[in-house]
Design an enzyme around this catalytic site. Structure first.
Site, mmCIF file in Angstrom:
data_model
loop_
_atom_site.group_PDB
_atom_site.id
_atom_site.type_symbol
_atom_site.label_atom_id
_atom_site.label_comp_id
_atom_site.label_asym_id
_atom_site.label_seq_id
_atom_site.Cartn_x
_atom_site.Cartn_y
_atom_site.Cartn_z
ATOM 1 N N ILE A 158 -8.279 37.937 -47.564
ATOM 2 C CA ILE A 158 -8.963 37.077 -46.596
ATOM 3 C C ILE A 158 -10.227 36.452 -47.190
ATOM 4 O O ILE A 158 -10.623 35.341 -46.782
ATOM 5 C CB ILE A 158 -9.271 37.861 -45.286
ATOM 6 C CG1 ILE A 158 -9.674 36.890 -44.168
ATOM 7 C CG2 ILE A 158 -10.324 38.929 -45.502
ATOM 8 C CD1 ILE A 158 -8.642 35.858 -43.798
ATOM 9 N N GLY A 166 -1.852 40.949 -42.076
ATOM 10 C CA GLY A 166 -2.961 41.102 -41.137
ATOM 11 C C GLY A 166 -4.232 40.568 -41.741
ATOM 12 O O GLY A 166 -4.199 39.591 -42.494
ATOM 13 N N GLU A 167 -5.365 41.196 -41.404
ATOM 14 C CA GLU A 167 -6.716 40.773 -41.807
ATOM 15 C C GLU A 167 -6.958 39.271 -41.607
ATOM 16 O O GLU A 167 -7.743 38.656 -42.331
ATOM 17 C CB GLU A 167 -7.090 41.238 -43.223
ATOM 18 C CG GLU A 167 -6.254 40.759 -44.376
ATOM 19 C CD GLU A 167 -6.657 41.381 -45.749
ATOM 20 O OE1 GLU A 167 -7.064 40.619 -46.619
ATOM 21 O OE2 GLU A 167 -6.559 42.611 -45.921
ATOM 22 N N GLY A 168 -6.283 38.697 -40.626
ATOM 23 C CA GLY A 168 -6.520 37.306 -40.273
ATOM 24 C C GLY A 168 -5.950 36.301 -41.244
ATOM 25 O O GLY A 168 -6.242 35.095 -41.155
ATOM 26 N N GLU A 172 -7.505 41.429 -37.936
ATOM 27 C CA GLU A 172 -7.860 42.848 -37.850
ATOM 28 C C GLU A 172 -7.515 43.631 -39.102
ATOM 29 O O GLU A 172 -6.723 43.200 -39.926
ATOM 30 C CB GLU A 172 -7.144 43.493 -36.666
ATOM 31 C CG GLU A 172 -5.676 43.144 -36.518
ATOM 32 C CD GLU A 172 -4.792 43.381 -37.697
ATOM 33 O OE1 GLU A 172 -4.878 44.507 -38.275
ATOM 34 O OE2 GLU A 172 -4.011 42.487 -38.075
#
Lengths: 318, 318
Positions: free
Chosen positions: A85, A285-287, A143
């Site tokens: 990210i 994940g992690e945006g 997240e």
């Protein structure tokens, strides 16, 4: 949103030097941003990529391919600029904001207790709401939290019905036994909490997690401030989903940045009437998927704001 | 391409702080770029968005929703920075290079004559080859030319078989009668040129157009120089397609930037085993979908080159 701004933006699109509708989704996205930013020409000068991290009691039940310490390790990796990210936010011209939510204090195991008490839940929602700063043009929500695809599956099952096995997927890469443990955890939670899960906010408190509650808070705050939102994958989408149970248009200001490879994300998006911008088989994940979609939004508004009209360019219309 | 470079890149991907495979297509794209750039860490410092413009005799048969003068008007719009591709190239950090190919001299009507004689065809192919400059990291190819979706349909039909009606679509927006005129034009051309269309290069000369020939030349030159390519929509894909008839791996260095809304683009991509990066309902041409995909490639290599490994970040592996 402003129907007037959306209409002005649509009128502008029709004058630009291209066959009508030929920019497809890019036209819709520019009009969407105009609607929620309440102006004919949207801007993306200030984009915040919001990441919330939490720890989960349910992780002790072997529902992840990774050990629980990875959540804190990855938060450190975010701080040091080494995660996906970090790179994606830089390319997208966005600010990365990471909010760890008591990651040394996991939620309770939701198969035997409420994941959070009311004070904990409220603190997490509030942290999410506060992450949406005045004047931001767009937020993306994502997240980090080992075990949280099981949490998202439980939340989705509570909100929309269906068994554990119908909502779980392989997350970061569990084997068949892990998948069964995930389904069992969800089913046990559904039985344990029973009718209390009918209330969408209670569902998020009882079987959710701190980072999901914070995402819910951020998406709610964005709506109150008229800020458009890009959702990330399965977990972020499940976290925001209670808004549609509170109001049918509760997610009208949100876009699905992508459809992930997590098994039930397509189903969840369909239930929410969200059409994902990207489909690249991602499941990090992690945006990450939401942030990637910001590049598409930038391109959409660059065309919308910067193109010449037929009249300006002296191009013949049909 | 370099299998060694691709292998080094794949090994690097496996060490980065994410579950293996969790960046999905982004991982594949980084490895693809490493293969064709022949190094473990690809770069996109110099990206050229190549647009070729041509005029078509077939346009006189009412196969477009727009008058033929729009080709020259849009070339002027490109020069003045007012078109979609100007905005998209800026966002993608790419240089826009527009090559008009005798746009005041349309090709012959291919229903009654070869579209180009051999000298004209060679000149167009050469112009395309010359547009690929030494040291470029990546090119995208696109086009402008009123009437050229009919040209692309004729080229696809010549290369892969099938009737005119099976290959035409609405292009910039023709009505049902226009669609019938397009199918009739293609069928008439297939009959007129007959067996001469068996040769893929002859097919491109007989029923193609200058901008298609130039795209063919650019994609060929890129292969000779080891430069990866991003194809745009139906017309650009049809223009490059003869390479796969000349050699089964003739387009191994090419990516499909997107699948467009032009009716037969999905079919053409499938025949070429190309999996599009984006699917946004676009049908503008002028390299727009390919250029948009450059943002995804930039994100892919930013992760690939910039992420920390598990060892570097002190993150536990599973």
């Amino acid at each position: 949103g402003s129907a007037t701004a959306a209409q002005s933006a649509a009128q502008r699109q029709a004058m630009l030097t291209k066959p009508r509708g030929s920019l497809g989704r890019l036209e819709e996205l520019a009009i969407f941003l105009a609607r929620w930013q309440r102006g004919m020409k949207p801007s993306l000068d200030h984009v915040d990529v919001l990441i919330f991290a939490g720890s989960h009691g349910i992780a002790a039940r072997g529902v992840s391919a990774y050990p629980t310490e990875v959540t804190a390790q990855m938060v450190a990796n975010f701080a040091n600029g080494g995660a996906a990210i970090n790179q994606l936010a830089a390319i997208a011209g966005a600010n990365l904001s990471v909010t760890p939510l008591e990651i040394d204090k996991p939620t309770a195991d939701f198969t035997v207790a409420p994941a959070m008490n009311e004070a904990e839940f409220l603190a997490a929602v509030t942290a999410g709401m506060r992450a949406v700063v005045p004047g931001v043009d767009l937020i993306t929500v994502g997240e980090m939290g080992i075990g949280n695809t099981t949490v998202a599956s439980a939340t989705a099952a509570a909100l929309f019905g269906g068994s554990g096995s119908s909502w779980v997927g392989r997350g970061s890469g569990v084997d068949d036994e892990g998948l069964t443990r995930k389904a069992t955890a969800v089913d046990t939670a559904l039985t344990f909490h029973g009718n209390a899960l009918q209330d969408p906010l209670e569902a998020l408190r009882l079987v959710g997690g701190r980072e999901l509650a914070a995402i819910f808070g951020a998406v709610l705050a964005a709506r109150l401030q008229g800020v458009p939102v890009v959702l990330d994958g399965f977990v972020a989408t499940a976290a925001a989903a209670p808004l549609t149970r509170l109001h049918p248009n509760g997610l009208a200001h949100a876009l699905a940045g992508h459809v992930s490879a997590e098994a039930q994300h397509p189903r969840l998006l369909k239930l929410l009437n969200l059409d994902p911008i990207l489909d690249l088989g991602m499941r990090l994940g992690e945006g990450s998927g939401a942030c990637l979609a910001v590049n598409i939004l930038r391109s959409a508004i660059a065309c919308h704001n910067g193109m010449a009209s037929f009249a300006e360019a002296g191009v013949s219309e049909n």
